[in-house]
Design an enzyme around this catalytic site. Structure first.
Site, PDB file in Angstrom:
ATOM      1  CG  ASN A  13      -2.169   0.683   1.175  1.00 20.67           C
ATOM      2  OD1 ASN A  13      -2.868   0.791   2.168  1.00 20.67           O
ATOM      3  ND2 ASN A  13      -2.558   1.179   0.018  1.00 20.67           N
ATOM      4  CG  ASN A  65      -9.111   8.085  -1.052  1.00 20.35           C
ATOM      5  OD1 ASN A  65      -8.414   7.291  -0.422  1.00 20.35           O
ATOM      6  ND2 ASN A  65     -10.397   8.245  -0.812  1.00 20.35           N
ATOM      7  CB  CYS A  74      -5.159   5.790   5.082  1.00 19.03           C
ATOM      8  SG  CYS A  74      -4.130   4.617   4.182  1.00 19.03           S
ATOM      9  N   GLY A  75      -5.080   3.269   7.554  1.00 19.08           N
ATOM     10  CA  GLY A  75      -4.257   2.604   8.551  1.00 19.08           C
ATOM     11  C   GLY A  75      -2.817   2.418   8.126  1.00 19.08           C
ATOM     12  CG  ASN A  76      -1.413  -0.594   5.402  1.00 19.32           C
ATOM     13  OD1 ASN A  76      -1.050  -1.119   6.451  1.00 19.32           O
ATOM     14  ND2 ASN A  76      -1.999  -1.273   4.435  1.00 19.32           N
ATOM     15  CD  GLU A 188      -7.556   1.163   0.028  1.00 19.06           C
ATOM     16  OE1 GLU A 188      -7.747   2.342   0.401  1.00 19.06           O
ATOM     17  OE2 GLU A 188      -6.464   0.583   0.150  1.00 19.06           O
ATOM     18  CB  CYS A 198      -6.963  -1.882   2.671  1.00 12.59           C
ATOM     19  SG  CYS A 198      -8.052  -0.642   3.412  1.00 12.59           S
ATOM     20  N   GLY A 199      -5.010  -1.068   5.473  1.00  9.90           N
ATOM     21  CA  GLY A 199      -4.887  -1.186   6.927  1.00  9.90           C
ATOM     22  C   GLY A 199      -6.206  -1.166   7.663  1.00  9.90           C
ATOM     23  CB  THR A 200      -9.128   1.152   7.689  1.00 10.53           C
ATOM     24  OG1 THR A 200      -9.225   1.329   6.264  1.00 10.53           O
ATOM     25  CG2 THR A 200      -8.444   2.352   8.319  1.00 10.53           C
TER      26      THR A 200
END
Length: 261
Positions: A13, A65, A74-76, A188, A198-200
């Site tokens: 990511n 985005n 965005c987690g990552n 996404e 995707c982290g989340t």
């Protein structure tokens, strides 16, 4: 224009990261941001992230985005930004930062960044899927034929269909590998395509699988197209707390962009 940028990735990511502590970046220029994220005409990334000053925490995360629009958590990207802040000397091995969904705590352990996600108070369970918000909205459904599934077509149909429509949702397809491991592929929104990770999304999958009784573990391994992530959590009534997204975050390169967009 002249722009110093850094490229980071977390399990594939990837993000353009910019030190914007002096707030000189044109953050309302949607076309510029989309162009920078374009893989043919720009740098190429799933998103762009600004690191800015914040009075109450170590720094502020502003995430866009690939389509150029400011977006939800965005987690990552958050994990990559923590590694970037460490590289810049803004933090050492621990940090708190503010993002669109609130304050996050993070720490660096070796090559991994551990990011505390927001609490998830409820999970919506439907006949063929579950829905939850882990800082971004996520649809999660099981798919046995995961590797042959047309993620682009099926993901887009769900993302734009009922009940999500214009606001949309990220869409995660999941196959169970063992009691504590799941394979995940994610479509996404904003990228409007599958991303390698995707982290989340994997956070949503881990909680959804525990909620559905697919796992009894409080730490789950998630195998994405770009590598392995881990999510740990505690059950909290109908929801979950003390949620951590864990995995690598690496600088790929840095450069100076010099052209007129």
């Amino acid at each position: 224009m002249q722009l110093l940028f850094y490229k980071y990735q977390g399990t594939g990511n990837d993000f353009v990261l910019i030190d914007d502590r002096e707030e000189t970046f044109s953050k309302n220029d949607t076309k510029l941001i989309a162009r920078l994220c374009d893989r043919r005409f720009g740098i190429g990334a799933d998103g762009l992230i600004l690191l800015q000053n914040d009075n109450m925490t170590d720094f502020k995360m502003v995430y866009y985005n690939a389509d150029g629009n400011e977006s939800s958590m965005c987690g990552n990207g958050g994990r990559c930004l923590v590694a970037f802040a460490n590289f810049l000397g803004v933090i050492e091995h621990e940090a708190t930062f503010i993002a669109t969904d609130g304050v996050h705590f993070a720490k660096i352990e070796g090559e991994e960044v551990l990011l505390q996600m927001i609490d998830v108070p409820t999970i919506e369970e439907h006949r063929t899927y579950v829905f939850l918000d882990t800082g971004s909205p996520h649809h999660v459904q099981m798919e046995e034929a995961l590797q042959t599934l047309d993620i682009q077509a099926v993901g887009a149909a769900i993302r734009y269909g009922a009940p999500y429509h214009e606001d949309g949702s990220n869409v995660n397809f999941v196959k169970q590998l063992s009691d504590d491991a799941f394979a995940v592929r994610t479509y996404e929104r904003g990228v409007e395509a599958e991303t390698l990770s995707c982290g989340t999304g994997v956070t949503a999958v881990a909680l959804a699988m525990h909620h559905l009784g697919k796992t009894t573990k409080n730490e789950v391994n998630l195998e994405t197209q770009g590598g392995r992530l881990r999510v740990s959590f505690e059950k909290n009534g109908l929801g979950y707390k003390n949620i951590f997204l864990k995995g690598p975050a690496k600088q790929v390169f840095k450069g100076t962009l010099s052209w007129e967009l």
